[in-house]
Scaffold this active site. Structure first.
Site, mmCIF file in Angstrom:
data_model
loop_
_atom_site.group_PDB
_atom_site.id
_atom_site.type_symbol
_atom_site.label_atom_id
_atom_site.label_comp_id
_atom_site.label_asym_id
_atom_site.label_seq_id
_atom_site.Cartn_x
_atom_site.Cartn_y
_atom_site.Cartn_z
ATOM 1 N N HIS A 136 0.873 -1.173 0.000
ATOM 2 C CA HIS A 136 0.000 0.000 0.000
ATOM 3 C C HIS A 136 0.907 1.220 0.000
ATOM 4 O O HIS A 136 1.747 1.375 0.885
ATOM 5 C CB HIS A 136 -0.919 0.034 1.220
ATOM 6 C CG HIS A 136 -1.847 1.203 1.186
ATOM 7 N ND1 HIS A 136 -3.072 1.149 0.560
ATOM 8 C CD2 HIS A 136 -1.712 2.463 1.662
ATOM 9 C CE1 HIS A 136 -3.657 2.332 0.667
ATOM 10 N NE2 HIS A 136 -2.847 3.140 1.328
ATOM 11 N N CYS A 137 0.771 2.068 -0.975
ATOM 12 C CA CYS A 137 1.642 3.230 -1.128
ATOM 13 C C CYS A 137 0.941 4.479 -0.613
ATOM 14 O O CYS A 137 -0.121 4.856 -1.120
ATOM 15 C CB CYS A 137 2.022 3.407 -2.595
ATOM 16 S SG CYS A 137 3.127 4.811 -2.858
#
Length: 185
Positions: free
Chosen positions: A44-45
């Protein structure tokens, strides 16, 4: 034919996510931030406020590539004049206010941005070529069979026909075929 509920395309029991209770395709992981399962989830960025997975990995790779190139451009724009004026001793002689500290801060920020983006780009390219996501590498998931070569993995992410579209964030790669009768879009 029609499969009974809870059965996959070959009659095997369908895997379900423990968190969201939805059908969980192979190589999918649940993201607690997004609240859903993402196929081939890498991470997850927080930069893009989304998961990097099968459907958007090309765009994340291009993001890191172009941010790395922009940082390198900024490093050259800042670094060459600073080095030239420092080597010639002109910095303090011709200026009433020394830009040394502010330029050095900008140079350090550009250097950190370049190193960070280059590292992330290299990690994503490694993930693509080995066909292993970051989560799979962290979990040491060696049990999954891998199909194809690094070249076929690159084509699966960027598009099956090599072209300049590989470098364009406006060109979408073709949908990937997940199983014999199902398309993942």
């Amino acid at each position: 034919g029609h499969q009974p509920p809870g059965r996959g395309p070959r009659g095997a029991p369908e895997a379900r996510c423990l968190w969201c209770c939805s059908a969980k395709p192979p190589r999918a992981h649940h993201c607690c931030v997004c609240g859903r399962c993402v196929r081939k989830m890498d991470h997850h960025c927080t930069w893009v406020n989304n998961c990097v997975g099968e459907d958007n990995q090309k765009y994340f790779v291009l993001f890191t590539l172009y941010m790395g190139l922009a940082s390198l451009h900024l490093l050259l724009l800042l670094g060459i004049p600073v080095m030239r004026s420092h080597a010639q001793g002109e910095w303090d002689r011709h200026s009433t206010v020394s830009p040394r500290r502010s330029l050095m801060y900008l140079f350090l920020v550009a250097l950190i941005a370049f190193l960070l983006n280059s590292t992330m780009f290299a990690m994503q390219m490694y993930s693509i070529c080995t066909d292993r996501t970051l989560i799979e590498r962290l979990q040491r998931d060696r049990g999954l069979p891998r199909k194809g070569s690094p070249w076929s993995s690159l084509k699966a992410v960027f598009g099956h026909r090599v072209s300049l579209a590989w470098l364009s964030p406006f060109a979408s790669p073709e949908p990937q075929r997940v199983e014999e009768h199902h398309w993942m879009v």
